[in-house]
Scaffold this motif. Structure first.
Motif, PDB file in Angstrom:
ATOM      1  N   ASP A   1      37.236 126.212  -0.765  1.00 48.46           N
ATOM      2  CA  ASP A   1      38.135 125.048  -0.810  1.00 48.46           C
ATOM      3  C   ASP A   1      37.400 123.801  -0.348  1.00 48.46           C
ATOM      4  O   ASP A   1      36.717 123.831   0.673  1.00 48.46           O
ATOM      5  CB  ASP A   1      39.347 125.278   0.112  1.00 48.46           C
ATOM      6  N   CYS A   2      37.568 122.726  -1.106  1.00 50.27           N
ATOM      7  CA  CYS A   2      36.915 121.483  -0.700  1.00 50.27           C
ATOM      8  C   CYS A   2      37.625 120.282  -1.310  1.00 50.27           C
ATOM      9  O   CYS A   2      38.523 120.422  -2.140  1.00 50.27           O
ATOM     10  CB  CYS A   2      35.442 121.485  -1.124  1.00 50.27           C
ATOM     11  N   ILE A   3      37.188 119.106  -0.890  1.00 52.24           N
ATOM     12  CA  ILE A   3      37.764 117.862  -1.389  1.00 52.24           C
ATOM     13  C   ILE A   3      36.744 117.186  -2.293  1.00 52.24           C
ATOM     14  O   ILE A   3      35.569 117.098  -1.941  1.00 52.24           O
ATOM     15  CB  ILE A   3      38.093 116.900  -0.222  1.00 52.24           C
TER      16      ILE A   3
ATOM     17  N   THR B   1      40.884 111.038  -5.144  1.00 50.70           N
ATOM     18  CA  THR B   1      40.531 112.230  -4.356  1.00 50.70           C
ATOM     19  C   THR B   1      41.320 113.405  -4.887  1.00 50.70           C
ATOM     20  O   THR B   1      42.468 113.282  -5.298  1.00 50.70           O
ATOM     21  CB  THR B   1      40.889 112.053  -2.873  1.00 50.70           C
ATOM     22  N   GLN B   2      40.691 114.566  -4.884  1.00 51.58           N
ATOM     23  CA  GLN B   2      41.288 115.753  -5.474  1.00 51.58           C
ATOM     24  C   GLN B   2      40.905 116.938  -4.614  1.00 51.58           C
ATOM     25  O   GLN B   2      39.749 117.048  -4.211  1.00 51.58           O
ATOM     26  CB  GLN B   2      40.655 115.891  -6.862  1.00 51.58           C
ATOM     27  N   SER B   3      41.858 117.809  -4.300  1.00 48.75           N
ATOM     28  CA  SER B   3      41.442 119.006  -3.553  1.00 48.75           C
ATOM     29  C   SER B   3      41.233 120.144  -4.535  1.00 48.75           C
ATOM     30  O   SER B   3      41.986 120.339  -5.490  1.00 48.75           O
ATOM     31  CB  SER B   3      42.466 119.373  -2.469  1.00 48.75           C
TER      32      SER B   3
ATOM     33  N   THR C   1      38.344 127.050 -11.931  1.00 48.46           N
ATOM     34  CA  THR C   1      37.248 126.378 -12.637  1.00 48.46           C
ATOM     35  C   THR C   1      37.741 125.038 -13.159  1.00 48.46           C
ATOM     36  O   THR C   1      38.909 124.886 -13.503  1.00 48.46           O
ATOM     37  CB  THR C   1      36.720 127.189 -13.841  1.00 48.46           C
ATOM     38  N   HIS C   2      36.816 124.070 -13.189  1.00 50.72           N
ATOM     39  CA  HIS C   2      37.171 122.728 -13.638  1.00 50.72           C
ATOM     40  C   HIS C   2      36.050 122.153 -14.480  1.00 50.72           C
ATOM     41  O   HIS C   2      34.902 122.577 -14.385  1.00 50.72           O
ATOM     42  CB  HIS C   2      37.389 121.810 -12.429  1.00 50.72           C
ATOM     43  N   PHE C   3      36.441 121.162 -15.306  1.00 47.00           N
ATOM     44  CA  PHE C   3      35.482 120.470 -16.147  1.00 47.00           C
ATOM     45  C   PHE C   3      35.403 119.045 -15.605  1.00 47.00           C
ATOM     46  O   PHE C   3      36.307 118.251 -15.790  1.00 47.00           O
ATOM     47  CB  PHE C   3      36.002 120.492 -17.594  1.00 47.00           C
ATOM     48  N   LEU C   4      34.309 118.749 -14.879  1.00 48.40           N
ATOM     49  CA  LEU C   4      34.258 117.483 -14.145  1.00 48.40           C
ATOM     50  C   LEU C   4      32.963 116.723 -14.408  1.00 48.40           C
ATOM     51  O   LEU C   4      32.007 117.292 -14.941  1.00 48.40           O
ATOM     52  CB  LEU C   4      34.380 117.758 -12.638  1.00 48.40           C
TER      53      LEU C   4
ATOM     54  N   VAL D   1      30.234 115.876  -8.828  1.00 46.24           N
ATOM     55  CA  VAL D   1      30.222 117.209  -8.214  1.00 46.24           C
ATOM     56  C   VAL D   1      28.843 117.687  -7.764  1.00 46.24           C
ATOM     57  O   VAL D   1      28.736 118.716  -7.089  1.00 46.24           O
ATOM     58  CB  VAL D   1      30.823 118.271  -9.158  1.00 46.24           C
ATOM     59  N   GLU D   2      27.770 116.955  -8.096  1.00 50.19           N
ATOM     60  CA  GLU D   2      26.457 117.518  -7.794  1.00 50.19           C
ATOM     61  C   GLU D   2      26.221 117.704  -6.294  1.00 50.19           C
ATOM     62  O   GLU D   2      25.577 118.662  -5.870  1.00 50.19           O
ATOM     63  CB  GLU D   2      25.328 116.693  -8.428  1.00 50.19           C
TER      64      GLU D   2
END
Lengths: 196, 199
Positions: A157-159, A167-169, A175-178, A183-184
């Protein structure tokens, strides 16, 4: 007259470098540093004594060689200790580049509290200031960018703070497409995993 | 400076390659970096208001964004490479009798170098040097860049003979577009004058 050398000369100090060959961040070896400092003090005393006792014989090769060898041992002890401390500082800098503001606990506890902990903190401030002055986050794009968006799996879990200010938790096992730039940092810290 | 975007990016790319391949810090490309940062900022603002539902337009938008990221990568890597060299050679840069060593840095880099030097010194003193007898303390020399290391370079114009060996005075004839593997110090002057580029 032949003077004896204080043996062993500058031997213990080599252990510091061997530690650095074995681990990325071995525990700060305060004890060994103190021993080397003591050895330097003793060698220095030895030289002073020799020069005082044999005041008229400084040109005598037995006397001068004795002094020179002890002096060389002092220099070696110093050089190795400084190399040890400096190399650790470089590795500490790498921590900032790898983990942003979230270095792993088990590495942090290896640092000397007063000297190295403070160094990490001050280096962080220095880097931040430089990046702010320049107007670019240099810790981004440490690998050349291939895609704009990537698929990531959340490991813990992270922000997420995205570049458009939102901001998104993120919950583990989703899985997400970001956007890669967003995200790096989290990937480097081991919180997300790039799904290839 | 009426430079096309494409030309500016190509210049940045070459500046980046030169910086990565050269053993010493090169002159900071102040005008170029500033120009590119301004253009990037402008591009980002231009793309901002577009909320596209059309998938083709969205695709084009993403292409623009990716291109921006690629240029930003060049910029970031260029600055990182320089910072890395400053970290390695800060003592030499700051204490060199040659004033030009410091003139290579941007004002921000110079500020960084001076503060970085203080940080390193502070930790060395706190953890070690302050405990040594006064007579054992001496000024230690910092690492110097190795100007004899070898680089691969391309001649940008025909230059004629360049001496490549100090001892037997061997020379090579540089014709435009020739590629050579030489010691950096043989072409150091030519690189500064933009007569060769590193690859």
């Amino acid at each position: 007259e032949i003077l004896k050398l204080r043996m062993p000369l500058a031997e213990k100090v080599a252990e510091l470098l061997q530690e650095l060959n074995r681990d990325f961040m071995p525990a700060f070896n305060e004890e060994l540093i103190r021993e080397v400092i003591a050895e330097i003090g003793a060698l220095n005393e030895e030289i002073a004594q020799t020069l005082a006792t044999h005041r008229d014989q400084h040109a005598d090769p037995y006397i001068s060689t004795n002094v020179v060898v002890h002096h060389a041992a002092i220099e070696r002890n110093k050089a190795v200790c400084i190399a040890y401390l400096k190399d650790r500082m470089r590795r500490i800098q790498r921590l900032r580049w790898e983990f942003d503001d979230n270095p792993p606990e088990d590495v942090i506890k290896q640092l000397s509290e007063k000297g190295e902990g403070e160094f990490l903190m001050n280096y962080d401030l220095l880097l931040e200031q430089y990046m702010k002055n320049v107007g670019l986050d240099l810790t981004k794009d440490q690998i050349p960018p291939k895609d704009l968006l990537i698929e990531v799996r959340v490991l813990k879990d992270c922000i997420l703070k995205s570049s458009d200010g939102k901001t998104q938790s993120l919950t583990a096992s989703t899985t997400h497409f970001l956007r890669r730039t967003d995200v790096e940092g989290l990937i480097r810290q081991g919180l997300l995993e790039h799904v290839l | 400076m009426a430079v096309s975007d494409k030309s500016a990016v190509l210049q940045l790319r070459q500046a980046w390659i030169n910086e990565r391949q050269s053993p010493e810090l090169l002159q900071y490309k102040d005008a170029l970096v500033e120009h590119i940062m301004n253009r990037l900022q402008q591009q980002k603002e231009d793309l901002q208001p577009t909320e596209e539902n059309d998938p083709d337009q969205q695709f084009m938008l993403n292409l623009y964004k990716l291109e921006i990221e690629r240029v930003e990568y060049l910029l970031r890597s260029y600055l990182r490479t320089r910072l890395h060299k400053i970290d390695r050679f800060y003592q030499y840069i700051l204490t060199s009798e040659d004033e030009s060593e410091r003139e290579k840095l941007s004002p921000h880099e110079l500020e960084y170098a001076m503060k970085y030097s203080k940080l390193i010194t502070k930790q060395l003193n706190t953890s070690f040097l302050q405990f040594l007898p006064k007579s054992a303390i001496s000024r230690e020399e910092g690492a110097k860049p190795n100007l004899s290391s070898y680089v691969i370079c391309r001649a940008l114009e025909s230059h004629g003979d360049v001496e490549v060996n100090r001892f037997d005075h061997q020379t090579v004839n540089l014709l435009k577009d020739d590629i050579f593997l030489l010691s950096y110090d043989s072409i150091r002057g030519l690189l500064i004058e933009d007569k060769v580029e590193l690859i």
